[in-house]
Scaffold this active site. Structure first.
Site, mmCIF file in Angstrom:
data_model
loop_
_atom_site.group_PDB
_atom_site.id
_atom_site.type_symbol
_atom_site.label_atom_id
_atom_site.label_comp_id
_atom_site.label_asym_id
_atom_site.label_seq_id
_atom_site.Cartn_x
_atom_site.Cartn_y
_atom_site.Cartn_z
ATOM 1 N N ASP A 199 0.810 -1.227 0.000
ATOM 2 C CA ASP A 199 0.000 0.000 0.000
ATOM 3 C C ASP A 199 0.836 1.266 0.000
ATOM 4 O O ASP A 199 2.056 1.228 0.184
ATOM 5 C CB ASP A 199 -0.974 -0.012 1.192
ATOM 6 C CG ASP A 199 -0.337 -0.590 2.452
ATOM 7 O OD1 ASP A 199 0.889 -0.490 2.595
ATOM 8 O OD2 ASP A 199 -1.069 -1.135 3.287
ATOM 9 N N HIS A 234 -7.469 -4.519 9.978
ATOM 10 C CA HIS A 234 -7.115 -4.325 8.563
ATOM 11 C C HIS A 234 -5.829 -5.057 8.223
ATOM 12 O O HIS A 234 -4.940 -5.203 9.055
ATOM 13 C CB HIS A 234 -7.073 -2.836 8.173
ATOM 14 C CG HIS A 234 -5.892 -2.063 8.685
ATOM 15 N ND1 HIS A 234 -5.998 -0.757 9.095
ATOM 16 C CD2 HIS A 234 -4.576 -2.374 8.836
ATOM 17 C CE1 HIS A 234 -4.804 -0.307 9.465
ATOM 18 N NE2 HIS A 234 -3.930 -1.267 9.320
HETATM 19 C C1 F6R Z 1 1.380 -1.343 6.093
HETATM 20 C C2 F6R Z 1 0.106 -2.070 6.183
HETATM 21 C C3 F6R Z 1 -0.706 -2.028 7.429
HETATM 22 C C4 F6R Z 1 0.136 -2.259 8.699
HETATM 23 C C5 F6R Z 1 -0.750 -2.154 9.932
HETATM 24 C C6 F6R Z 1 0.034 -2.330 11.204
HETATM 25 O O1 F6R Z 1 1.972 -1.526 4.823
HETATM 26 O O2 F6R Z 1 -0.284 -2.665 5.233
HETATM 27 O O3 F6R Z 1 -1.700 -3.003 7.351
HETATM 28 O O4 F6R Z 1 0.729 -3.508 8.627
HETATM 29 O O5 F6R Z 1 -1.382 -0.915 9.944
HETATM 30 O O6 F6R Z 1 0.915 -1.261 11.365
HETATM 31 P P1 F6R Z 1 2.014 -1.258 12.529
HETATM 32 O O7 F6R Z 1 2.997 -2.316 12.180
HETATM 33 O O8 F6R Z 1 2.629 0.118 12.447
HETATM 34 O O9 F6R Z 1 1.285 -1.530 13.792
#
Ligand code: F6R
Length: 248
Positions: A64, A135
């Site tokens: 993304d 998500h």
């Molecule tokens: C990022 C993505 C998101 C993150 C998720 C968790 O490329 O696709 O789904 O993996 O928001 O983010 P963190 O690791 O910062 O808690």
């Protein structure tokens, strides 16, 4: 897999990717950004510096990007990937695919990205983090999920949570472009990493909750080859002690 701490989560995840590249030097990797995979990328860089892995034939696709942030913006996911991984290993620039946050023709750009994904033979191993709202990529909870690459309005919870990387919450983009659930579910293998208490409820719902568009990560229950690698804190809400649960 329940690991002792974040470092062990990162190491275990990195080993999966390194084994994949060893087995197939021209592997196609699906990559994630955010706080969670930073440790894993550090391990990959260390391994490269020790001469244990060669990225020259590897192809990558990122999940993304924020809409409105150009690749050179320090908070863009493109910048993140070059900063944490690509500039530190011998990957070829032409093998790196990151959706742009700024573009002229949305449909043309999406078609090109998806065609490349198909031409490369699909993703061998997809790395995922998870939002506290379930998500994956930026496929946010909704009454329906989208199969292909698309633009989304970020959930308020996501904007709040990601504001830790920005000076002000108002600076956080409210839209993103993301690979869809179909692209993620098409990966031959998926590894999802999570650490910390804040992810405990999400990990419980991912593994033990009902499959629902209200919690996109629950769809991983339908994928034949998923490894969920968590630390003890992120595992702390799991109730069932299934035979396929490995405590390390
Ligand atoms: C990022 C993505 C998101 C993150 C998720 C968790 O490329 O696709 O789904 O993996 O928001 O983010 P963190 O690791 O910062 O808690």
């Amino acid at each position: 897999m329940i690991m002792d701490n974040y470092d062990q989560v990162s190491l275990r995840g990195a080993e999966e990717i390194l084994n994949q590249i060893k087995k197939k030097p021209d592997s196609v990797l699906g990559l994630a950004t955010g706080g969670t995979p930073i440790g894993l990328y550090e391990k990959l860089v260390q391994s490269y510096q020790s001469g244990n892995v060669d990225f020259s034939s590897v192809t990558t696709f990122n999940l993304d990007e924020y809409i409105g942030l150009p690749a050179e913006h320090p908070q863009s996911y493109s910048y993140f990937m070059w900063n944490h991984l690509f500039s530190k290993v011998n990957i070829q620039k032409r093998n790196v695919h990151i959706l742009p946050g700024v573009f002229n023709n949305e449909q043309e750009m999406i078609t090109r990205f998806e065609k490349k994904l198909i031409d490369c033979g699909g993703i061998d191993i997809q790395l995922l983090g998870i939002g506290t709202n379930g998500h994956i990529g930026f496929n946010e909870p909704s009454d329906h999920l989208t199969v292909g690459t698309h633009i989304v309005e970020l959930a308020y919870e996501t904007v709040t949570s990601n504001s830790r990387f920005f000076n002000r919450i108002d600076d956080v983009p409210t839209k993103a472009i993301t690979m869809g659930m179909g692209s993620i579910m098409n990966a031959k293998k998926i590894i999802l990493l999570a650490n910390g208490k804040s992810k405990a409820e999400a990990i419980n719902k991912t593994i033990e909750g009902k499959v629902s568009t209200d919690f996109p990560a629950s769809f991983l229950q339908l994928h034949p080859n998923v490894q969920i690698i968590v630390d003890r804190d992120a595992a702390s809400f799991l109730v069932e002690k299934g035979a396929n649960r490995i405590s390390v």
